[in-house]
Design a protein around this motif. Structure first.
Motif, mmCIF file in Angstrom:
data_model
loop_
_atom_site.group_PDB
_atom_site.id
_atom_site.type_symbol
_atom_site.label_atom_id
_atom_site.label_comp_id
_atom_site.label_asym_id
_atom_site.label_seq_id
_atom_site.Cartn_x
_atom_site.Cartn_y
_atom_site.Cartn_z
ATOM 1 N N PHE A 436 0.839 -1.203 0.000
ATOM 2 C CA PHE A 436 0.000 0.000 0.000
ATOM 3 C C PHE A 436 0.872 1.250 0.000
ATOM 4 O O PHE A 436 0.637 2.204 -0.753
ATOM 5 C CB PHE A 436 -0.917 -0.039 1.222
ATOM 6 C CG PHE A 436 -1.783 1.181 1.373
ATOM 7 C CD1 PHE A 436 -2.563 1.645 0.330
ATOM 8 C CD2 PHE A 436 -1.824 1.869 2.585
ATOM 9 C CE1 PHE A 436 -3.371 2.765 0.472
ATOM 10 C CE2 PHE A 436 -2.623 2.985 2.740
ATOM 11 C CZ PHE A 436 -3.399 3.434 1.688
ATOM 12 N N LEU A 437 1.902 1.264 0.843
ATOM 13 C CA LEU A 437 2.820 2.399 0.891
ATOM 14 C C LEU A 437 3.504 2.624 -0.449
ATOM 15 O O LEU A 437 3.834 3.758 -0.816
ATOM 16 C CB LEU A 437 3.876 2.179 1.979
ATOM 17 C CG LEU A 437 3.389 2.198 3.433
ATOM 18 C CD1 LEU A 437 4.521 1.797 4.385
ATOM 19 C CD2 LEU A 437 2.858 3.570 3.806
ATOM 20 N N SER A 438 3.720 1.548 -1.192
ATOM 21 C CA SER A 438 4.388 1.656 -2.494
ATOM 22 C C SER A 438 3.454 2.088 -3.606
ATOM 23 O O SER A 438 3.895 2.254 -4.755
ATOM 24 C CB SER A 438 5.019 0.305 -2.865
ATOM 25 O OG SER A 438 6.031 -0.038 -1.941
ATOM 26 N N GLY A 439 2.164 2.265 -3.272
ATOM 27 C CA GLY A 439 1.216 2.733 -4.282
ATOM 28 C C GLY A 439 0.678 1.651 -5.179
ATOM 29 O O GLY A 439 0.159 1.935 -6.267
ATOM 30 N N ASN A 440 0.754 0.392 -4.754
ATOM 31 C CA ASN A 440 0.288 -0.711 -5.595
ATOM 32 C C ASN A 440 -1.231 -0.807 -5.666
ATOM 33 O O ASN A 440 -1.771 -1.478 -6.545
ATOM 34 C CB ASN A 440 0.856 -2.038 -5.089
ATOM 35 C CG ASN A 440 2.352 -2.138 -5.314
ATOM 36 O OD1 ASN A 440 2.943 -1.283 -5.970
ATOM 37 N ND2 ASN A 440 2.975 -3.156 -4.764
ATOM 38 N N PHE A 441 -1.946 -0.184 -4.724
ATOM 39 C CA PHE A 441 -3.406 -0.162 -4.770
ATOM 40 C C PHE A 441 -3.901 1.000 -3.915
ATOM 41 O O PHE A 441 -3.156 1.573 -3.121
ATOM 42 C CB PHE A 441 -4.010 -1.487 -4.280
ATOM 43 C CG PHE A 441 -3.578 -1.890 -2.901
ATOM 44 C CD1 PHE A 441 -4.265 -1.438 -1.773
ATOM 45 C CD2 PHE A 441 -2.489 -2.731 -2.721
ATOM 46 C CE1 PHE A 441 -3.868 -1.811 -0.507
ATOM 47 C CE2 PHE A 441 -2.082 -3.114 -1.451
ATOM 48 C CZ PHE A 441 -2.771 -2.651 -0.333
ATOM 49 N N LYS A 442 -5.166 1.350 -4.092
ATOM 50 C CA LYS A 442 -5.798 2.417 -3.317
ATOM 51 C C LYS A 442 -6.917 1.822 -2.461
ATOM 52 O O LYS A 442 -7.414 0.736 -2.743
ATOM 53 C CB LYS A 442 -6.383 3.488 -4.247
ATOM 54 C CG LYS A 442 -5.352 4.272 -5.031
ATOM 55 C CD LYS A 442 -6.017 5.216 -6.033
ATOM 56 C CE LYS A 442 -6.945 6.211 -5.369
ATOM 57 N NZ LYS A 442 -7.503 7.197 -6.342
ATOM 58 N N LEU A 443 -7.312 2.556 -1.435
ATOM 59 C CA LEU A 443 -8.433 2.147 -0.591
ATOM 60 C C LEU A 443 -9.739 2.659 -1.177
ATOM 61 O O LEU A 443 -9.768 3.690 -1.848
ATOM 62 C CB LEU A 443 -8.258 2.688 0.826
ATOM 63 C CG LEU A 443 -7.044 2.177 1.600
ATOM 64 C CD1 LEU A 443 -7.021 2.785 2.993
ATOM 65 C CD2 LEU A 443 -7.048 0.660 1.694
ATOM 66 N N PRO A 444 -10.840 1.957 -0.911
ATOM 67 C CA PRO A 444 -12.145 2.434 -1.401
ATOM 68 C C PRO A 444 -12.620 3.628 -0.600
ATOM 69 O O PRO A 444 -11.957 4.084 0.329
ATOM 70 C CB PRO A 444 -13.052 1.218 -1.179
ATOM 71 C CG PRO A 444 -12.432 0.498 -0.031
ATOM 72 C CD PRO A 444 -10.947 0.684 -0.181
ATOM 73 N N ALA A 445 -13.795 4.115 -0.920
ATOM 74 C CA ALA A 445 -14.363 5.275 -0.238
ATOM 75 C C ALA A 445 -14.582 4.971 1.245
ATOM 76 O O ALA A 445 -14.870 3.840 1.636
ATOM 77 C CB ALA A 445 -15.685 5.668 -0.888
ATOM 78 N N ILE A 446 -14.437 6.015 2.065
ATOM 79 C CA ILE A 446 -14.659 5.871 3.500
ATOM 80 C C ILE A 446 -16.066 5.355 3.775
ATOM 81 O O ILE A 446 -16.271 4.495 4.631
ATOM 82 C CB ILE A 446 -14.435 7.221 4.208
ATOM 83 C CG1 ILE A 446 -12.963 7.602 4.150
ATOM 84 C CG2 ILE A 446 -14.911 7.160 5.654
ATOM 85 C CD1 ILE A 446 -12.664 8.991 4.694
ATOM 86 N N SER A 447 -17.040 5.858 3.050
ATOM 87 C CA SER A 447 -18.426 5.429 3.261
ATOM 88 C C SER A 447 -18.585 3.937 3.005
ATOM 89 O O SER A 447 -19.358 3.256 3.690
ATOM 90 C CB SER A 447 -19.366 6.218 2.357
ATOM 91 O OG SER A 447 -19.027 6.023 0.988
ATOM 92 N N LYS A 448 -17.867 3.416 2.008
ATOM 93 C CA LYS A 448 -17.929 1.989 1.710
ATOM 94 C C LYS A 448 -17.337 1.179 2.864
ATOM 95 O O LYS A 448 -17.902 0.163 3.285
ATOM 96 C CB LYS A 448 -17.178 1.696 0.408
ATOM 97 C CG LYS A 448 -17.001 0.218 0.098
ATOM 98 C CD LYS A 448 -18.331 -0.511 -0.028
ATOM 99 C CE LYS A 448 -18.115 -1.965 -0.387
ATOM 100 N NZ LYS A 448 -19.375 -2.749 -0.339
#
Length: 516
Positions: A436-448
């Protein structure tokens, strides 16, 4: 993602070592702050008799096996600490650790707090770093003046302070019925474990010791005292609730057959004199093991009960008096020289108070399910040919992502999982965080994330009633959790190299060695 970002890791126990190792592999230069003078966390200060409760094949790093010289299935605490030190040396983690440096508080600073509260995505972007937010990490070094502190500003914090240390859980007592009226000595198992072995032995020598509690530290400590003092100065174990305990030789079997609760209960009643000593729990073995409440009983525990070296007293309440303890329903005090509370730790309180922000403190304290994960799934154990519905802890739990709070940006928390294979589950999440720190993926919306949290909490309350706050996944079902982590990281979740092995051979830490 640029590796010039500053990463702070708080704690050099197992979680901190793993977080550092995988951050280094991704090109970061983390700072690890450790309050003690050495690595290992709880393993650096523990009872003389402490051993692993998890077989070492499950309690090992994926890329660093136990040395062949360690033949025991359940190594003792010295062997565990040696193993951690060897891991630290092998991966050159030591130079990144600042010892005797206690983090007193962390504070998030941003250009606009109002913007932070209105974010749709975690951290405003769904990514690990923010262009406008930083963490101030305040530390105090041993030997410095009491008011002397230093502040480090970093881009991301990984909290690895552990929940089984530092802040002991000691019950409250009515006025004039607490430890202050007792003429003897009162301490917590944490204080006893911190002593040199010889000093601890001298403390209890020829003393009437009462141990409070019935989890692993309590039964280990009571057996240790009973072995040393014998029947002339017996130890008394005072507890509120009886829990199922298993012999270490049958621990693996118990984990595999936990679905057959009645079979295990009958077996334990046969090998232990549970009925004789009124030690049959009121709850099922299934309920206990699904709550990650594993206790491997010391080999000679009931032998010490039989020879009078150890007494068992079950009581819902007790209080202190001048000469010892007043046990509920008994007219005479339990005469004691030393009372040791083996009643656990206030891990959630310790985690909460590290934050300066009252908002973040509230996030930790009031959110019953603060960590992001998926919730509804059924996994299978092909070895048994049975499908299981997996229960999970909904407070400080780690099964999928389980280390990211939707409302606390640029921060992850490791080591607060209830898991029988805690080293392995923490290692997988350390790899996930590094990716995650390396930018391999993003997190979904906070609401989700929050929607999923609420749905699971409602389901959990309806299905598991009063025990919904304590439940976890067994090692045989950890495969499903790891599948999700692998998918996030872009790795193949199928770890075996042929079909039959994938279906019939159990997964273990070594299967995830190549996940990076």
């Amino acid at each position: 993602m640029g590796t010039d970002k500053r990463i702070a890791i708080i704690g050099a126990g197992i979680s901190g070592l793993l977080a550092c190792k995988y951050a280094l592999e991704k090109g970061f230069s983390p700072m690890v702050f450790e309050a003690r003078s050495g690595i290992g966390g709880v393993w650096s200060q523990t009872l003389e008799s402490t051993k692993l409760q998890t077989p070492k094949d499950f309690y090992q790093f994926s890329d660093f096996p136990w040395p062949r010289a360690v033949r025991e299935s359940f190594p003792d605490h010295k062997q565990v600490l040696d193993y951690l030190q060897a891991y630290t040396a092998h991966f050159n983690i030591l130079p990144w650790i600042k010892f005797n440096t206690k983090v007193t508080c962390i504070d998030y600073v941003t250009s606009s707090t109002e913007d932070m509260l209105s974010w749709d995505l975690w951290g405003g972007t769904g990514q690990p770093f923010s262009p406008s937010g930083k963490w101030n990490v305040t530390v105090k070094c041993d030997g410095s003046p009491s008011d002397s502190t230093q502040v480090y500003q970093v881009d991301f914090v990984i909290v690895c302070i552990g929940k089984h240390s530092d802040l002991p859980n000691i019950p409250d007592f009515p006025l004039n019925k607490g430890p202050q009226v007792f003429d003897g000595k009162v301490l917590h198992s944490m204080d006893y474990a911190a002593m040199d072995d010889d000093l601890a032995a001298e403390l209890i020598k020829e003393k009437r010791v009462a141990v409070i509690g019935f989890q692993k530290s309590a039964v280990d400590l009571a057996a240790e005292v009973a072995n040393k003092n014998g029947a002339r100065h017996p130890c008394t174990l005072v507890f509120r609730t009886v829990h199922w305990t298993v012999p270490e030789n049958y621990f693996n079997l118990s984990l595999e057959l936990w679905i057959f609760s009645t079979v295990i209960e009958c077996y334990l009643k046969c090998i232990y004199p549970l009925k004789k000593y009124n030690m049959v729990p009121n709850h099922s073995f299934f309920k206990q093991i699904s709550s990650c409440m594993f206790t491997v009983l010391p080999a000679n525990f009931y032998d010490r009960v039989k020879d009078g070296s150890l007494f068992l007293k079950k009581s819902q309440t007790f209080s202190f008096c001048k000469s010892g303890l007043m046990i509920e329903g008994e007219s005479r005090p339990l005469l004691s020289d030393i009372v040791i509370f083996a009643t656990g730790y206030r891990g959630d309180e310790k985690l909460k108070t590290i934050f300066k922000s009252t908002f973040f403190q509230k996030c930790i304290a009031e959110s019953s399910v603060p960590f992001y994960r998926y919730y509804f799934f059924v996994s299978s154990s092909f070895q048994l040919g049975i499908y299981f519905l997996v229960e999970k802890n909904d407070r400080f739990t780690y099964r999928f992502r389980e280390c990211i709070h939707p409302r606390i940006p640029q921060l992850a928390i490791l080591g607060y999982a209830d898991s029988p294979a805690i080293l392995h589950s923490t290692e997988m999440r350390s790899k996930w965080i590094a990716n995650f720190l390396s930018g391999n993926f993003k997190l979904p919306a906070i609401s989700k994330m929050e929607e999923d949290v609420k749905e699971w909490e409602i389901c959990k309350r309806n299905e598991v009633k009063e025990s919904y706050r304590r439940s976890c996944v067994s090692p045989s079902l950890q495969i499903y959790c790891n599948d999700q982590l692998c998918k996030d990281m872009g790795c193949n979740s199928t770890r075996k190299n042929w079909f039959l092995a994938e279906v019939f051979v159990a997964y273990g830490p070594k299967d995830y060695k190549s996940v990076s």
